[in-house]
Design a protein around this motif. Structure first.
Motif, PDB file in Angstrom:
ATOM      1  N   LEU A   1       1.888  -1.260  -0.117  1.00  0.00           N
ATOM      2  CA  LEU A   1       3.330  -1.012  -0.113  1.00  0.00           C
ATOM      3  C   LEU A   1       3.640   0.458   0.151  1.00  0.00           C
ATOM      4  CD1 LEU A   1       4.158  -3.049  -3.348  1.00  0.00           C
ATOM      5  CD2 LEU A   1       4.621  -3.775  -1.011  1.00  0.00           C
ATOM      6  N   ASN A   2       4.682   0.666   0.940  1.00  0.00           N
ATOM      7  CA  ASN A   2       5.223   2.009   1.179  1.00  0.00           C
ATOM      8  C   ASN A   2       6.716   1.916   0.918  1.00  0.00           C
ATOM      9  OD1 ASN A   2       6.050   4.516   2.057  1.00  0.00           O
ATOM     10  ND2 ASN A   2       4.987   4.435   4.011  1.00  0.00           N
ATOM     11  N   THR A   3       7.125   2.345  -0.259  1.00  0.00           N
ATOM     12  CA  THR A   3       8.499   2.152  -0.714  1.00  0.00           C
ATOM     13  C   THR A   3       9.313   3.416  -0.517  1.00  0.00           C
ATOM     14  OG1 THR A   3       7.629   0.693  -2.437  1.00  0.00           O
ATOM     15  CG2 THR A   3       9.939   1.346  -2.614  1.00  0.00           C
ATOM     16  N   GLY A   4      10.441   3.298   0.181  1.00  0.00           N
ATOM     17  CA  GLY A   4      11.351   4.409   0.372  1.00  0.00           C
ATOM     18  C   GLY A   4      12.692   4.136  -0.274  1.00  0.00           C
ATOM     19  N   SER A   5      13.651   5.009  -0.008  1.00  0.00           N
ATOM     20  CA  SER A   5      14.967   4.866  -0.619  1.00  0.00           C
ATOM     21  C   SER A   5      15.696   3.642  -0.090  1.00  0.00           C
ATOM     22  CB  SER A   5      15.805   6.119  -0.363  1.00  0.00           C
ATOM     23  OG  SER A   5      15.958   6.329   1.041  1.00  0.00           O
ATOM     24  N   SER A   6      15.521   3.326   1.183  1.00  0.00           N
ATOM     25  CA  SER A   6      16.271   2.220   1.780  1.00  0.00           C
ATOM     26  C   SER A   6      15.376   1.196   2.464  1.00  0.00           C
ATOM     27  CB  SER A   6      17.287   2.754   2.801  1.00  0.00           C
ATOM     28  OG  SER A   6      16.617   3.439   3.848  1.00  0.00           O
ATOM     29  N   SER A   7      14.066   1.350   2.328  1.00  0.00           N
ATOM     30  CA  SER A   7      13.170   0.401   2.978  1.00  0.00           C
ATOM     31  C   SER A   7      11.906   0.189   2.153  1.00  0.00           C
ATOM     32  CB  SER A   7      12.793   0.885   4.383  1.00  0.00           C
ATOM     33  OG  SER A   7      11.997   2.058   4.308  1.00  0.00           O
ATOM     34  N   LEU A   8      11.285  -0.944   2.387  1.00  0.00           N
ATOM     35  CA  LEU A   8       9.994  -1.274   1.777  1.00  0.00           C
ATOM     36  C   LEU A   8       9.107  -1.851   2.880  1.00  0.00           C
ATOM     37  CD1 LEU A   8       8.056  -1.845  -0.621  1.00  0.00           C
ATOM     38  CD2 LEU A   8       9.222  -4.033  -0.901  1.00  0.00           C
ATOM     39  N   LYS A   9       8.086  -1.096   3.284  1.00  0.00           N
ATOM     40  CA  LYS A   9       7.149  -1.569   4.289  1.00  0.00           C
ATOM     41  C   LYS A   9       5.935  -2.152   3.573  1.00  0.00           C
ATOM     42  CE  LYS A   9       8.567   2.132   7.441  1.00  0.00           C
ATOM     43  NZ  LYS A   9       8.132   3.351   8.174  1.00  0.00           N
ATOM     44  N   PHE A  10       5.365  -3.216   4.133  1.00  0.00           N
ATOM     45  CA  PHE A  10       4.245  -3.849   3.453  1.00  0.00           C
ATOM     46  C   PHE A  10       3.249  -4.436   4.441  1.00  0.00           C
ATOM     47  CE2 PHE A  10       6.970  -7.433   4.295  1.00  0.00           C
ATOM     48  CZ  PHE A  10       6.085  -8.479   4.530  1.00  0.00           C
ATOM     49  N   GLN A  11       2.015  -4.569   3.962  1.00  0.00           N
ATOM     50  CA  GLN A  11       0.979  -5.323   4.652  1.00  0.00           C
ATOM     51  C   GLN A  11       0.185  -6.101   3.617  1.00  0.00           C
ATOM     52  OE1 GLN A  11      -1.669  -3.343   7.358  1.00  0.00           O
ATOM     53  NE2 GLN A  11      -0.030  -2.584   8.680  1.00  0.00           N
ATOM     54  N   VAL A  12      -0.198  -7.319   3.965  1.00  0.00           N
ATOM     55  CA  VAL A  12      -1.140  -8.099   3.183  1.00  0.00           C
ATOM     56  C   VAL A  12      -2.457  -8.071   3.934  1.00  0.00           C
ATOM     57  CG1 VAL A  12      -1.679 -10.335   2.158  1.00  0.00           C
ATOM     58  CG2 VAL A  12       0.708  -9.587   2.322  1.00  0.00           C
ATOM     59  N   LEU A  13      -3.482  -7.477   3.313  1.00  0.00           N
ATOM     60  CA  LEU A  13      -4.781  -7.298   3.956  1.00  0.00           C
ATOM     61  C   LEU A  13      -5.853  -8.073   3.202  1.00  0.00           C
ATOM     62  CD1 LEU A  13      -4.709  -3.429   4.580  1.00  0.00           C
ATOM     63  CD2 LEU A  13      -4.142  -5.222   6.193  1.00  0.00           C
ATOM     64  N   GLY A  14      -6.764  -8.689   3.940  1.00  0.00           N
ATOM     65  CA  GLY A  14      -7.888  -9.345   3.299  1.00  0.00           C
ATOM     66  C   GLY A  14      -8.742  -8.351   2.545  1.00  0.00           C
ATOM     67  N   TYR A  15      -9.204  -8.729   1.367  1.00  0.00           N
ATOM     68  CA  TYR A  15      -9.965  -7.816   0.518  1.00  0.00           C
ATOM     69  C   TYR A  15     -11.317  -7.473   1.125  1.00  0.00           C
ATOM     70  CZ  TYR A  15     -12.133  -5.970  -3.753  1.00  0.00           C
ATOM     71  OH  TYR A  15     -12.756  -5.173  -4.680  1.00  0.00           O
ATOM     72  N   GLU A  16     -11.955  -8.425   1.767  1.00  0.00           N
ATOM     73  CA  GLU A  16     -13.299  -8.192   2.296  1.00  0.00           C
ATOM     74  C   GLU A  16     -13.266  -7.499   3.653  1.00  0.00           C
ATOM     75  OE1 GLU A  16     -16.025  -8.539   0.662  1.00  0.00           O
ATOM     76  OE2 GLU A  16     -15.045  -9.432  -1.087  1.00  0.00           O
ATOM     77  N   GLY A  17     -12.485  -8.033   4.595  1.00  0.00           N
ATOM     78  CA  GLY A  17     -12.525  -7.513   5.955  1.00  0.00           C
ATOM     79  C   GLY A  17     -11.324  -6.697   6.358  1.00  0.00           C
ATOM     80  N   PHE A  18     -10.351  -6.552   5.462  1.00  0.00           N
ATOM     81  CA  PHE A  18      -9.123  -5.783   5.723  1.00  0.00           C
ATOM     82  C   PHE A  18      -8.342  -6.308   6.924  1.00  0.00           C
ATOM     83  CE2 PHE A  18     -11.863  -2.292   3.815  1.00  0.00           C
ATOM     84  CZ  PHE A  18     -11.328  -2.438   2.543  1.00  0.00           C
ATOM     85  N   GLU A  19      -8.494  -7.590   7.245  1.00  0.00           N
ATOM     86  CA  GLU A  19      -7.700  -8.159   8.324  1.00  0.00           C
ATOM     87  C   GLU A  19      -6.242  -8.268   7.886  1.00  0.00           C
ATOM     88  OE1 GLU A  19      -9.434 -11.742   6.049  1.00  0.00           O
ATOM     89  OE2 GLU A  19      -9.946  -9.650   6.510  1.00  0.00           O
ATOM     90  N   VAL A  20      -5.320  -8.066   8.821  1.00  0.00           N
ATOM     91  CA  VAL A  20      -3.891  -8.111   8.510  1.00  0.00           C
ATOM     92  C   VAL A  20      -3.450  -9.572   8.497  1.00  0.00           C
ATOM     93  CG1 VAL A  20      -1.581  -7.384   9.185  1.00  0.00           C
ATOM     94  CG2 VAL A  20      -3.530  -5.859   9.571  1.00  0.00           C
ATOM     95  N   LEU A  21      -3.065 -10.061   7.318  1.00  0.00           N
ATOM     96  CA  LEU A  21      -2.637 -11.448   7.158  1.00  0.00           C
ATOM     97  C   LEU A  21      -1.127 -11.586   7.264  1.00  0.00           C
ATOM     98  CD1 LEU A  21      -4.975 -12.269   4.149  1.00  0.00           C
ATOM     99  CD2 LEU A  21      -5.365 -12.790   6.564  1.00  0.00           C
ATOM    100  N   ALA A  22      -0.412 -10.556   6.863  1.00  0.00           N
ATOM    101  CA  ALA A  22       1.046 -10.540   6.975  1.00  0.00           C
ATOM    102  C   ALA A  22       1.497  -9.093   6.939  1.00  0.00           C
ATOM    103  CB  ALA A  22       1.704 -11.332   5.847  1.00  0.00           C
TER     104      ALA A  22
END
Length: 370
Positions: free
Chosen positions: A8-29
């Motif tokens: 998570l990268n939380t700012g004043s007006s936005s919240l950016k996110f990524q869901v990454l696999g724990y083992e391979g760090f693949e981007v799931l969402a």
């Protein structure tokens, strides 16, 4: 069951996110919530489901934003188990020089640093507090933008002020460290010869700074005690005479809040051009003020790049990253042209990936506890 990390990268007006696999760090969402505090909206992509979501939210605070992200995970996961929420924290001060698992005591210590990063820190911490309330089953891990610069020689950390003020934490910390650490790692993997040399990295986005990397180690950087210092940015002034600040307070009768707003929110490219803080908009605009703002920006980046080279005693390569650095070729070309008087150096563009660097740190921290 698939273990995942929520970054998570939380700012004043936005919240950016990524869901990454724990083992391979693949981007799931991945995606973001925009309009926090006004009309919040979720935009996201779920990789395996092949789904893109774009919908308004019923509410506009940080809890609403994170709830929407967690609901997204619940709706579209394929047996995901969130093992940690990983948060970008802009300021770690002198105390936090490596990622930590968050405790209430750590939150209190980080809140004390709010005055050093007023546009970022309170909202970064709001993300942690929302995560604790809504996803308390998973630990919160904090990664600090200042940590990568913690080993600087005192020559590059110290302000020329008296010791009692220095003893109260008035010193240069540097920022964008997660980005610079990723660049150092990427260079080591893909360009090892360059990684072992003297490299200036320009993280150019709405927030912007430069870093001197010598053999992959941060030697110096352009931001200082706060994320206001150094080169001009989208809406931030960059370095400004301290006497100008006292002039604004005394002679112009501005309040502290007005000065802070002027320097953080109405300066930089936006203040110089009077048009926009967006480089693409300014490049496409025919107004002289737009051209002046961009010329000023490239001049200052070049001047500070030379300063970073002095700090290392040389320059072997110049790396561009960040939204402007990666996408605005006229800006890159103008900066390199201003540095043409230097001995030849290589130029690269390396995409930023702070989320991956945070995930790497989080997994290492969790594995160390097992």
């Amino acid at each position: 069951m698939k273990d995942v990390l929520l970054v998570l990268n939380t700012g004043s007006s936005s919240l950016k996110f990524q869901v990454l696999g724990y083992e391979g760090f693949e981007v799931l969402a991945n995606g973001k919530v925009t309009g926090i505090g006004a009309s919040a909206r979720l935009s996201a992509t779920v990789a395996d489901a092949g789904r893109t979501i774009d919908s308004p939210l019923d509410g506009s605070d940080h809890d609403t934003a994170l709830s929407a992200v967690l609901d997204l995970i619940d709706r579209f996961d394929d047996g995901w188990r969130m093992v940690a929420a990983v948060h970008r924290i802009v300021h770690g001060g002198a105390q936090f020089v490596e990622p930590v698992i968050v405790t209430p005591e750590i939150v209190r210590a980080l809140k004390a640093l709010n005055p050093l990063a007023p546009l970022h820190q309170p909202y970064n911490l709001a993300g942690i507090e929302a995560s604790d309330r809504l996803a308390g089953h998973a630990p919160d891990i904090a990664c600090f933008d200042t940590a990568f610069h913690a080993g600087h020689d005192p020559l590059f950390q110290t302000f020329a002020i008296e010791k009692p003020l220095r003893d109260r934490g008035m010193r240069r910390y540097g920022f964008h460290g997660i980005s610079y650490e990723w660049i150092a790692r990427a260079l080591e993997q893909d360009h090892p010869d360059i990684a072992r040399g003297k490299v200036v990295v320009a993280h150019l986005g709405n927030g912007a700074s430069l870093c001197a990397l010598d053999n992959g180690v941060s030697v110096d950087t352009t931001m200082g005690m706060t994320a206001l210092d150094g080169i001009p940015m989208g809406t931030r002034s960059g370095a400004i005479d301290g006497g100008a600040v006292t002039y604004m307070l005394r002679a112009l009768g501005m309040t502290v809040e007005q000065v802070e707003a002027a320097l953080y929110e109405h300066s930089g490219l936006k203040g110089l051009s009077g048009i926009s803080n967006d480089v693409k908009t300014l490049l496409e605009c025919g107004e002289p003020a737009a051209r002046f703002a961009l010329d000023y920006f490239t001049l200052k980046v070049s001047q500070y790049a030379a300063m970073m080279a002095v700090s290392m005693g040389g320059l072997d390569a110049f790396v561009f990253t960040g939204g402007i650095g990666e996408n605005a070729s006229p800006i890159r070309e103008a900066i390199v042209a201003r540095l043409a008087f230097l001995p030849p150096f290589q130029t690269l563009v390396v995409p930023a990936n702070e989320e991956m660097m945070m995930a790497i740190h989080a997994r290492a921290l969790l594995e160390a506890r097992r």
